[in-house]
Design an enzyme around this catalytic site. Structure first.
Site, PDB file in Angstrom:
ATOM      1  NE  ARG A  51     -10.835  12.935   5.180  1.00 22.05           N
ATOM      2  CZ  ARG A  51     -10.840  13.038   7.042  1.00 22.05           C
ATOM      3  NH1 ARG A  51      -9.748  12.602   7.605  1.00 22.05           N
ATOM      4  NH2 ARG A  51     -11.957  13.363   7.183  1.00 22.05           N
ATOM      5  CE  LYS A 145     -18.153  31.875  10.298  1.00 22.79           C
ATOM      6  NZ  LYS A 145     -19.126  32.612  11.172  1.00 22.79           N
ATOM      7  CE  LYS A 179     -26.396  37.419   5.115  1.00 19.57           C
ATOM      8  NZ  LYS A 179     -27.410  36.631   4.589  1.00 19.57           N
ATOM      9  CD  GLU A 213     -26.569  31.989  14.343  1.00 15.00           C
ATOM     10  OE1 GLU A 213     -26.499  31.439  13.567  1.00 15.00           O
ATOM     11  OE2 GLU A 213     -25.885  32.264  14.974  1.00 15.00           O
ATOM     12  CG  ASP A 232     -19.469  31.512  14.734  1.00 17.09           C
ATOM     13  OD1 ASP A 232     -18.675  31.010  14.156  1.00 17.09           O
ATOM     14  OD2 ASP A 232     -20.527  31.357  14.980  1.00 17.09           O
ATOM     15  CG  HIS A 237     -20.112  37.415   9.848  1.00 21.09           C
ATOM     16  ND1 HIS A 237     -19.514  37.151   8.603  1.00 21.09           N
ATOM     17  CD2 HIS A 237     -20.406  35.990  10.499  1.00 21.09           C
ATOM     18  CE1 HIS A 237     -19.540  35.798   8.381  1.00 21.09           C
ATOM     19  NE2 HIS A 237     -20.114  35.057   9.435  1.00 21.09           N
ATOM     20  CE  LYS A 335     -24.153  29.785  17.248  1.00 17.92           C
ATOM     21  NZ  LYS A 335     -24.699  29.755  15.826  1.00 17.92           N
TER      22      LYS A 335
HETATM   23  P1  NAP Z   1     -17.718  19.676   7.335  1.00 18.31           P
HETATM   24  O1  NAP Z   1     -19.339  19.549   7.208  1.00 18.31           O
HETATM   25  O2  NAP Z   1     -17.188  19.371   8.596  1.00 18.31           O
HETATM   26  O3  NAP Z   1     -16.867  19.532   6.050  1.00 18.31           O
HETATM   27  C1  NAP Z   1     -15.633  19.265   6.095  1.00 18.31           C
HETATM   28  C2  NAP Z   1     -15.232  18.905   4.811  1.00 18.31           C
HETATM   29  O4  NAP Z   1     -13.897  18.682   4.646  1.00 18.31           O
HETATM   30  C3  NAP Z   1     -15.898  17.300   4.479  1.00 18.31           C
HETATM   31  O5  NAP Z   1     -16.339  17.313   2.969  1.00 18.31           O
HETATM   32  C4  NAP Z   1     -14.749  16.432   4.690  1.00 18.31           C
HETATM   33  O6  NAP Z   1     -15.143  15.320   3.925  1.00 18.31           O
HETATM   34  C5  NAP Z   1     -13.713  17.467   4.268  1.00 18.31           C
HETATM   35  N1  NAP Z   1     -12.434  16.767   4.606  1.00 18.31           N
HETATM   36  C6  NAP Z   1     -11.928  16.758   5.998  1.00 18.31           C
HETATM   37  N2  NAP Z   1     -10.649  16.419   6.142  1.00 18.31           N
HETATM   38  C7  NAP Z   1     -10.354  16.211   5.068  1.00 18.31           C
HETATM   39  C8  NAP Z   1      -8.908  16.106   4.387  1.00 18.31           C
HETATM   40  N3  NAP Z   1      -7.774  15.439   5.176  1.00 18.31           N
HETATM   41  N4  NAP Z   1      -8.753  16.016   3.171  1.00 18.31           N
HETATM   42  C9  NAP Z   1      -9.812  16.414   2.194  1.00 18.31           C
HETATM   43  N5  NAP Z   1     -10.705  16.840   2.667  1.00 18.31           N
HETATM   44  C10 NAP Z   1     -11.193  16.818   4.047  1.00 18.31           C
HETATM   45  O7  NAP Z   1     -17.508  21.540   7.558  1.00 18.31           O
HETATM   46  P2  NAP Z   1     -18.460  22.696   6.922  1.00 18.31           P
HETATM   47  O8  NAP Z   1     -19.612  22.915   7.845  1.00 18.31           O
HETATM   48  O9  NAP Z   1     -18.856  22.358   5.567  1.00 18.31           O
HETATM   49  O10 NAP Z   1     -17.352  23.915   7.222  1.00 18.31           O
HETATM   50  C11 NAP Z   1     -16.115  23.964   6.380  1.00 18.31           C
HETATM   51  C12 NAP Z   1     -15.363  25.103   6.518  1.00 18.31           C
HETATM   52  O11 NAP Z   1     -16.251  26.368   6.385  1.00 18.31           O
HETATM   53  C13 NAP Z   1     -15.027  25.030   8.283  1.00 18.31           C
HETATM   54  O12 NAP Z   1     -13.914  25.735   8.429  1.00 18.31           O
HETATM   55  C14 NAP Z   1     -16.324  26.127   8.585  1.00 18.31           C
HETATM   56  O13 NAP Z   1     -16.100  26.838  10.012  1.00 18.31           O
HETATM   57  C15 NAP Z   1     -16.489  27.098   7.569  1.00 18.31           C
HETATM   58  N6  NAP Z   1     -17.893  27.685   7.651  1.00 18.31           N
HETATM   59  C16 NAP Z   1     -18.980  26.714   7.511  1.00 18.31           C
HETATM   60  C17 NAP Z   1     -20.122  27.321   7.452  1.00 18.31           C
HETATM   61  C18 NAP Z   1     -21.509  26.442   7.404  1.00 18.31           C
HETATM   62  O14 NAP Z   1     -22.472  27.182   7.096  1.00 18.31           O
HETATM   63  N7  NAP Z   1     -21.119  25.273   7.547  1.00 18.31           N
HETATM   64  C19 NAP Z   1     -20.350  28.620   7.486  1.00 18.31           C
HETATM   65  C20 NAP Z   1     -19.211  29.495   7.480  1.00 18.31           C
HETATM   66  C21 NAP Z   1     -18.021  28.810   7.551  1.00 18.31           C
HETATM   67  P3  NAP Z   1     -14.137  14.121   4.350  1.00 18.31           P
HETATM   68  O15 NAP Z   1     -14.279  13.848   5.871  1.00 18.31           O
HETATM   69  O16 NAP Z   1     -14.782  12.894   3.568  1.00 18.31           O
HETATM   70  O17 NAP Z   1     -12.716  14.161   3.810  1.00 18.31           O
END
Ligand code: NAP
Length: 486
Positions: A51, A145, A179, A213, A232, A237, A335
């Site tokens: 967004r 996930k 991996k 972790e 989680d 995993h 963790k």
């Molecule tokens: P994050 O940092 O909170 O990022 C969320 C993203 O979604 C942001 O780019 C946000 O940008 C966008 N977003 C939110 N609402 C939106 C909307 N209505 N329309 C379009 N875009 C929108 O989350 P993340 O850590 O990257 O994780 C993303 C997903 O991957 C989650 O489900 C998480 O559980 C999973 N995941 C993450 C990791 C990790 O290492 N981070 C690992 C495995 C899985 P805006 O707010 O600008 O829209």
């Protein structure tokens, strides 16, 4: 010498959640590395979507901060030329016409839609992709996930996505499967005559899978508190790793040949429910302690309130089939543990009779240790004679192969392989819907048993190996957690 990586066919990769942590820290660097390796055709495009009101230049500036540490500016500029950005709200109509026109709907062009957002947005995003016919031909969708928080919610997501994308277009990612060590598990098991004849309950005593972790939940506490360690880590995993260890030899590496065998393992897991969860599982939650040399707060302090969510789980799983009956699989993850390590340990049974004097020292178990992180590699613990004339003294030593040292190259991140597998349309290392459902069917009753018991998780000090009950879980069976990983 490493063989050059082949170019993939031209593609568009759209990352919904393109400004998020996962996209910026993992997905874009992974694509950058593939670019540096010469695998990305120059006409391919990577488009971030979120967004935030950014333009292409603003998005590139954001990525430059992360990627500039990786290589020189000229190459980075060339990569960023292939990267763009579109501000879009998954829940609102504005901007979608232009986005659809940008992507185009030619069926023979590979379009990958990576949903790196919270799963609540999957339904909206897929609905709009379908509305604009961006789901046709070689379009694929990647689901991060968590896929649900139980069987019902997983089914809701899969049903909604399934209305727009067929199962063969749907790539449910579990980055552990990308991996190098997990691939190597296949090579070790099925590429060597040595292991497979021993790979059963006649020769294997038990298996341990540890994913530890050092980090706490930090600023992700609010998200984590709705999940916990079982959802989680274990449901996805760790069960996937267990399946790779335990599955029967597939007839080939064809996607469904491998996934059929993994599914059979999931179906063979003995249930853990209200009747036996107290004996077979341990839940923990970290308190203040010392991690990586610094004092750190406990989970409730980070969260701002008390909680029953577990940050640690250890459990004993059993597989009811001819190969594995009687061989426990001990799983633990948490963790704020003392070291960051992910390992699979296959512990073999002792020799049936010792011919050595007591003075030679104890005979230890052979253990095959597959290290997923850090420093991916394989160790095989063997008993040998201590060198020298001082009599026959036994020593337990590892044949130790670090992949980085052995091959002189650092291992690619799992996302590099998996992202290009999606572009190639190869789903072997992705979870099929029935696998996700079977994993929830097994994990669900554990969560229900914990909820019904309403007991708080056992506290453990940050920087320790979890509650003492986790040690007791394995020691009750006359075994110990692998000390080498600790
Ligand atoms: P994050 O940092 O909170 O990022 C969320 C993203 O979604 C942001 O780019 C946000 O940008 C966008 N977003 C939110 N609402 C939106 C909307 N209505 N329309 C379009 N875009 C929108 O989350 P993340 O850590 O990257 O994780 C993303 C997903 O991957 C989650 O489900 C998480 O559980 C999973 N995941 C993450 C990791 C990790 O290492 N981070 C690992 C495995 C899985 P805006 O707010 O600008 O829209």
């Amino acid at each position: 010498m490493t063989a050059p990586s082949p170019l993939v066919e031209p593609f568009d990769l759209v990352i919904f959640g393109g400004t998020g942590d996962l996209a910026v820290r993992k997905l874009l660097p992974a694509m950058f590395h593939r670019f540096l390796d010469g695998q990305l055709p120059p006409s391919s495009r990577i488009i971030g979507v979120a967004r935030e009101a950014l333009d292409d230049a603003g998005y590139r500036a954001l990525l430059r901060q992360t990627l500039s540490a990786v290589c020189d500016a000229v190459k980075l500029d060339a990569f960023l030329q292939q990267v763009g950005y579109r501000p879009l709200d998954a829940r609102k109509d504005a901007g979608w016409d232009d986005f659809a026109a940008l992507i185009g709907s030619q069926p023979d062009h590979v379009r990958v839609f990576y949903l790196s957002t919270s799963p609540e947005l999957f339904v909206d995003i897929c609905g709009r992709l379908g509305h604009y016919r961006l789901n046709q031909g070689k379009s694929r969708v990647v689901l991060e996930k968590p896929i649900g928080r139980d069987l019902t919610s997983a089914n809701q997501i899969n049903d909604a996505v399934g209305k727009v994308f067929s199962e063969s277009q749907t790539f449910r990612i579990d980055h552990y499967l990308g991996k190098e060590t997990v691939q190597n598990l296949l090579a070790l098991r099925f590429g060597n005559a040595l292991f497979e004849p021993l790979w059963n309950n006649a020769h294997i005593d038990h298996v341990q899978i540890t994913v530890a972790e050092t980090l706490g939940t930090g600023n992700r506490s609010a998200y984590y508190d709705r999940a916990g360690a079982l959802r989680d880590m274990v449901q996805n995993h760790m069960l996937q790793l267990l399946c790779m260890v335990a599955m029967e030899p597939p007839s080939s590496l064809a996607p469904d040949a491998v996934r059929d065998e993994k599914l059979k393992v999931l179906h063979s897991l003995q249930p853990i429910d209200a009747g036996n969860a107290a004996q077979l599982t341990v839940r923990g939650q970290y308190r203040a302690g010392v991690a990586e040399g610094a004092s750190v707060p406990g989970y409730p302090d980070e969260l701002g309130h008390a909680s029953h969510t577990e940050t640690f789980v250890a459990l004993k799983a059993e597989i009811a089939n001819w190969r594995w009956a009687g061989v426990p699989f001990y799983l633990r993850t948490g963790k704020r543990l003392p070291s960051r390590v992910s390992e699979i340990v296959v512990a073999f049974k002792p020799v049936p009779h010792s011919i050595f004097d007591v003075a030679a020292g104890p005979l230890a178990q052979n253990r095959l240790v597959l290290r997923l992180q850090p420093d991916e590699g394989v160790k095989l613990w063997l008993t040998i004679k201590h060198p020298g004339p001082g009599g026959l003294r036994l020593r337990h030593v590892p044949l130790d192969m670090s992949f980085a040292e052995a091959f002189g190259v650092s291992q690619p991140d799992a996302y590099e392989r998996l992202l290009l597998d999606v572009v190639r349309g190869n789903p072997t290392l992705f979870m099929r819907r029935d696998e996700v459902e079977a994993a929830w069917r097994w994990a669900g009753p554990i969560l229900e048993a914990w909820a019904a018991g309403n007991e708080a998780p056992r506290p453990y000090a940050a920087g320790s190996w979890g509650p003492s009950a986790a040690v007791a879980l394995i020691e009750r069976d006359g075994r110990t957690w692998n000390e080498d990983s600790e």
